[in-house]
Enzyme design. Structure first.
Site, PDB file in Angstrom:
ATOM      1  N   SER A  47       0.871  -1.216  -0.178  1.00  0.00           N
ATOM      2  CA  SER A  47      -0.112  -0.039  -0.017  1.00  0.00           C
ATOM      3  C   SER A  47       1.058   1.340  -0.086  1.00  0.00           C
ATOM      4  O   SER A  47       0.453   2.408  -0.486  1.00  0.00           O
ATOM      5  CB  SER A  47      -0.990   0.095   1.282  1.00  0.00           C
ATOM      6  N   HIS A  48       2.170   1.070   0.386  1.00  0.00           N
ATOM      7  CA  HIS A  48       3.043   2.299   0.328  1.00  0.00           C
ATOM      8  C   HIS A  48       4.340   2.354  -0.549  1.00  0.00           C
ATOM      9  O   HIS A  48       4.925   2.910  -0.487  1.00  0.00           O
ATOM     10  CB  HIS A  48       3.412   2.750   1.977  1.00  0.00           C
ATOM     11  N   ASP A 188      -4.790   0.474   1.626  1.00  0.00           N
ATOM     12  CA  ASP A 188      -5.088  -0.811   1.384  1.00  0.00           C
ATOM     13  C   ASP A 188      -6.745  -0.996   1.000  1.00  0.00           C
ATOM     14  O   ASP A 188      -6.809  -1.834   0.228  1.00  0.00           O
ATOM     15  CB  ASP A 188      -5.218  -1.586   2.932  1.00  0.00           C
TER      16      ASP A 188
END
Length: 338
Positions: A47-48, A188
């Site tokens: 997600s990052h 997410d």
């Protein structure tokens, strides 16, 4: 045909730089962003990771950040350094301010780095782990746009407002945690939307305030805090410390840049470093060794220390590369023009 692509860490770095520099980011900004997203991807925090490059490019195209801004460092006080990011990405400001944070914490025992007027999108653990790598204890907090309803509410007001902490451990990986005060990171939910998957109940509500498992409805509605009123209170604390305390805005006063408006996506970040050696003098190592007893007792119960999965993923990635969806790889290579 495989639906995934595996890259070496070096290939991921080159692709990230190509995407960013090919879309107008200065080399210094591109390199700082690259180091963060590749660190996240290497730790299998999708997600990052490289996915975040798309948002950076979109924000730049929409006028939401200055891709060539030069951070301005201000020596505010013996233990305080401020950096005006001038609407640039926060990551370069952090890298420029880090030496001041380290030096001042060793002199005063504790030091604060306040980053103002910045575009922030990144994970916080790479920052606090850079602090603990110097034998210091690090804490970082930042607000986000209003995506989260306060406990008892149903409308977005708070940010996902993450907090990260890293404690140095002799001869091993630091004790590190990094989590949002929302139930889950917004990225997410976005990844599940992109993959056509649902989300668990309890993550978010739709625009009417009703529970939803549809990620698109969740993104249009409001996310929820973890632990109810406890997460809500922590989120509020982070908004205050990384907002008014450092002379910056509250999360609900910021807005993402879109094709129709540049918005106001800029806000603050607060980073705190503690020096055990300055606090404790000649006894510092004895007390750091004493801290190990707590970690050992956690492990003795069969519990896992925070970030242990990340550290294991880091070793796998260094040996075998990072794997991302083919659709994401295609999108990134198109952005990079390769």
């Amino acid at each position: 045909m495989s639906d995934a692509v595996t890259l070496t860490v070096e290939q991921a770095e080159r692709l990230s730089l190509a995407v960013l520099e090919g879309n107008g980011f200065s080399h210094d900004h591109a390199a700082a962003i690259m180091r963060s997203v590749v660190a996240a991807q290497t730790d299998e925090c999708h997600s990052h990771g490289l996915y975040r490059l798309i948002g950076c490019v979109q924000a730049a195209r929409n006028g939401g950040l200055d891709t060539h801004a030069e951070p301005e460092i201000m020596d505010q006080a013996p233990a305080i350094t401020r950096v005006n990011a001038h609407k640039g990405c926060s990551l370069l400001s952090f890298e420029k301010g880090l030496p001041y944070l380290i030096e001042k914490s060793r002199h005063c025992g504790v030091s604060v780095l306040a980053i103002n007027n910045s575009f922030h999108f990144s994970a916080l653990w790479p920052e606090v782990e850079q602090i603990s790598a110097h034998g210091l204890v690090g804490i970082a907090m930042t607000p986000t746009h209003a995506f989260v309803a306060p406990a008892g509410g149903s409308k977005p007001l708070l940010g996902t407002n993450p907090i990260a902490f890293s404690w140095p451990r002799p001869g091993t990986t630091p004790y590190t945690f990094d989590f949002a005060t929302s139930v889950i990171a917004r990225g997410d939910i976005e990844l599940r939307r992109r993959a056509g998957k649902t989300i668990p109940e309890g993550w978010a509500v739709d625009q009417t305030g009703a529970p939803t498992t549809d990620p698109a409805e969740a993104l249009a509605g409001a996310m929820l805090t973890f632990g109810g009123h406890k997460g809500s209170a922590l989120s509020t604390m982070i908004g205050l410390l990384a907002g008014p305390l450092i002379g910056d805005v509250l999360g609900h006063e910021t807005h993402a840049a879109t094709e129709d408006t540049p918005g106001n996506p800029h806000h603050g970040e607060i980073i705190i470093a503690f020096s055990p050696e300055t606090f404790l003098g000649a006894d510092a190592q004895k007390h750091l060794d004493h801290a190990e007893e707590l970690f050992e007792r956690i492990i003795e119960q069969g519990a896992r220390l925070p970030s242990q999965r990340r550290f294991e993923a880091r070793e796998r990635s260094r040996a075998s590369g990072v794997t991302i969806p083919k659709a994401l790889h295609d999108e990134l290579t198109a952005l990079a023009g390769v």
